[in-house]
Design an enzyme around this catalytic site. Structure first.
Site, PDB file in Angstrom:
ATOM      1  CB  CYS A 143      14.454 -45.150  -8.341  1.00 48.41           C
ATOM      2  SG  CYS A 143      15.953 -46.166  -8.237  1.00 48.41           S
ATOM      3  CG  HIS A 155       2.221 -51.077  -9.536  1.00 46.39           C
ATOM      4  ND1 HIS A 155       2.751 -52.241 -10.036  1.00 46.39           N
ATOM      5  CD2 HIS A 155       2.705 -50.968  -8.269  1.00 46.39           C
ATOM      6  CE1 HIS A 155       3.509 -52.814  -9.113  1.00 46.39           C
ATOM      7  NE2 HIS A 155       3.501 -52.062  -8.033  1.00 46.39           N
ATOM      8  CG  HIS A 170      11.421 -25.660 -15.057  1.00 49.50           C
ATOM      9  ND1 HIS A 170      12.457 -25.052 -15.723  1.00 49.50           N
ATOM     10  CD2 HIS A 170      10.673 -24.651 -14.524  1.00 49.50           C
ATOM     11  CE1 HIS A 170      12.355 -23.748 -15.597  1.00 49.50           C
ATOM     12  NE2 HIS A 170      11.288 -23.472 -14.880  1.00 49.50           N
TER      13      HIS A 170
END
Length: 452
Positions: free
Chosen positions: A179, A258, A344
């Protein structure tokens, strides 16, 4: 004449006394200014993007989902589990599935997978190019990402064939990256634009639902059937100076993390066959802990790039105190306030529990996670494109102003956490047509909370 030759020529003239001191300083200034503009890297601009809006006849209300599972002869234990996950997922009745998933049993064929890609991608690419009157042959770079569906010819080839893109276009397809692949695609484009000046890039981020439904009995794999829905986004990225005038955002920073070297992180989102040989993607119980760990690692690299000095000093001072104080007097290391770096937040809508965990980790307010919760409720987990539905929500609500900074946070298998920091450089029109048009007035809504 190269820059080195030019410099040597004028320095030799100085030595001969052929040029006066004032002329010398003028020449040096011109050379330095020329070097600055020659060596300065171009900005990376987000010209615009379009999110896919599925037709209403493809929506999957909770009752429809449960009834469909019953017709597919799932055990009652599995049905009860699905209902519990669905109730607590944060997904509403308006999210959609592709046509083959509505069939009984679902038709998970390659043909239907290709048809889903064409349905989603052809529409959003057409909308994006026509919106800005971009001729397909002006696209220099094409990058797509779809984790679980990798047909031959590739997804970029579908787009090249359908829209007639140039034969020398630089095309790439990312698969198996989860994702967070949407931000990975932006990272790849950013690196390509460093090399290829004056270029226009098209990024396609999506996931194929139709060919990847799990039909076995493993609960860890069934969760993906409940959470994922159809969607996608097309993004236009440029380093051309003329595009800065029409661009919405400029990329400030992109940080990738990662944790694949850790076995638990590596196996937290994992595709493999179950004991009956049915292939599916399992979500481990360690997923939230792994995501929190990946986010902390990512924040340590992103923080110094975006946080004000006051927050960095408080963090450093708390870390020093932790080292110096006796173990009994030690306090937790100060968590920097990222609300001072961003106006945001677009947190990957992987599920209600994921959004809750990230909000808690970052000490965010309820309104900071509004876009993520509403995108999850309306569209479901659309995988790598979810952060674009969230940004689209913020724009439709009129919340994004010129100068505002936006943090997109993506999580994916591997395990990965990727961050993209954008700065708004335009006046955003909240009435511009997008995936939230016609429904934005109904949001935010209160999402039902079920006891665990």
């Amino acid at each position: 004449m190269t820059m080195e030759t030019l410099v040597c020529k004028y320095f030799s003239l100085i030595c001969d006394g052929s040029i006066y001191v004032t002329q010398y300083f003028a020449i040096v200034s011109i050379i330095l200014i020329s070097l600055f503009f020659y060596l300065r890297s171009n900005g990376v601009y987000l010209v615009d993007y379009v999110c896919y809006s599925p037709p209403n006849h493809l929506r999957v209300p909770h009752s429809h989902f449960v009834e469909h599972s019953e017709f597919c002869n799932f055990d009652q234990d599995i049905l009860d589990f699905e209902m519990r996950v669905l109730e607590r997922s944060g997904i509403g009745d308006e999210s959609c599935m592709p046509p083959p998933v509505h069939e009984i049993p679902p038709n998970c064929s390659l043909r239907n997978g290709v048809a889903e890609m064409e349905m989603v991608l052809f529409e959003i690419v057409k909308d994006l190019l026509s919106k800005h009157n971009v001729h397909p042959k002006s696209i220099d770079i094409l990058v797509s990402n779809c984790s679980l569906f990798c047909p031959t010819p590739s997804i970029p080839s579908m787009i090249i064939n359908r829209f007639g893109l140039r034969s020398n276009i630089k095309s790439f397809n990312l698969s198996g990256m989860g994702c967070s692949a949407g931000i990975l695609s932006i990272s790849l484009v950013k690196d390509l634009l460093r090399v290829h000046k004056n270029s226009l890039a098209l990024v396609l981020t999506t996931e194929a639902i139709a060919p990847n439904g799990y039909q076995g009995k493993s609960k860890s794999k069934i969760m993906t059937n409940v959470l994922f829905r159809m969607g996608g986004a097309a993004i236009l990225i440029s380093n051309r100076k003329q595009d800065k005038k029409i661009a919405k955002y400029e990329l400030q920073h992109l940080v990738r993390t990662h944790l694949g070297s850790d076995e638990k992180a590596y196996k937290s989102v994992y595709q493999d066959p179950d004991k009956d040989g049915v292939v599916g993607v399992s979500l481990s119980r360690e997923l939230l802990r792994v995501a929190a760990s990946a986010l902390r690692t990512n924040m340590r690299e992103l923080g110094p790039l975006v946080l004000p000095y006051s927050e960095l000093l408080r963090y450093v001072w708390s870390a020093i105190q932790t080292k110096l104080l006796p173990s009994g007097d030690q306090k937790k290391i100060y968590l920097p306030n990222f609300r001072k770096a961003f106006e945001h937040f677009c947190i990957h809508a992987g599920g209600k529990s994921v959004i809750d965990a990230i909000e808690e980790s970052l000490k965010l307010q309820k309104e900071d996670g509004e876009a993520s919760r509403m995108a999850l409720y309306r569209f479901g987990n659309t995988s790598s494109s979810s952060v674009w539905y969230e940004l689209c929500y913020l724009e439709a609500k009129g919340k994004v102003k010129k100068g505002d900074r936006v943090w997109q946070i993506g999580f994916g298998s591997g395990f990965k956490c990727n961050s993209a920091a954008w700065k708004c450089i335009a006046n955003i029109d909240p009435n511009e047509r997008n995936a939230w048009s016609g429904i934005i007035h109904s949001y935010p809504i209160e999402i039902p909370v079920f006891d665990c």
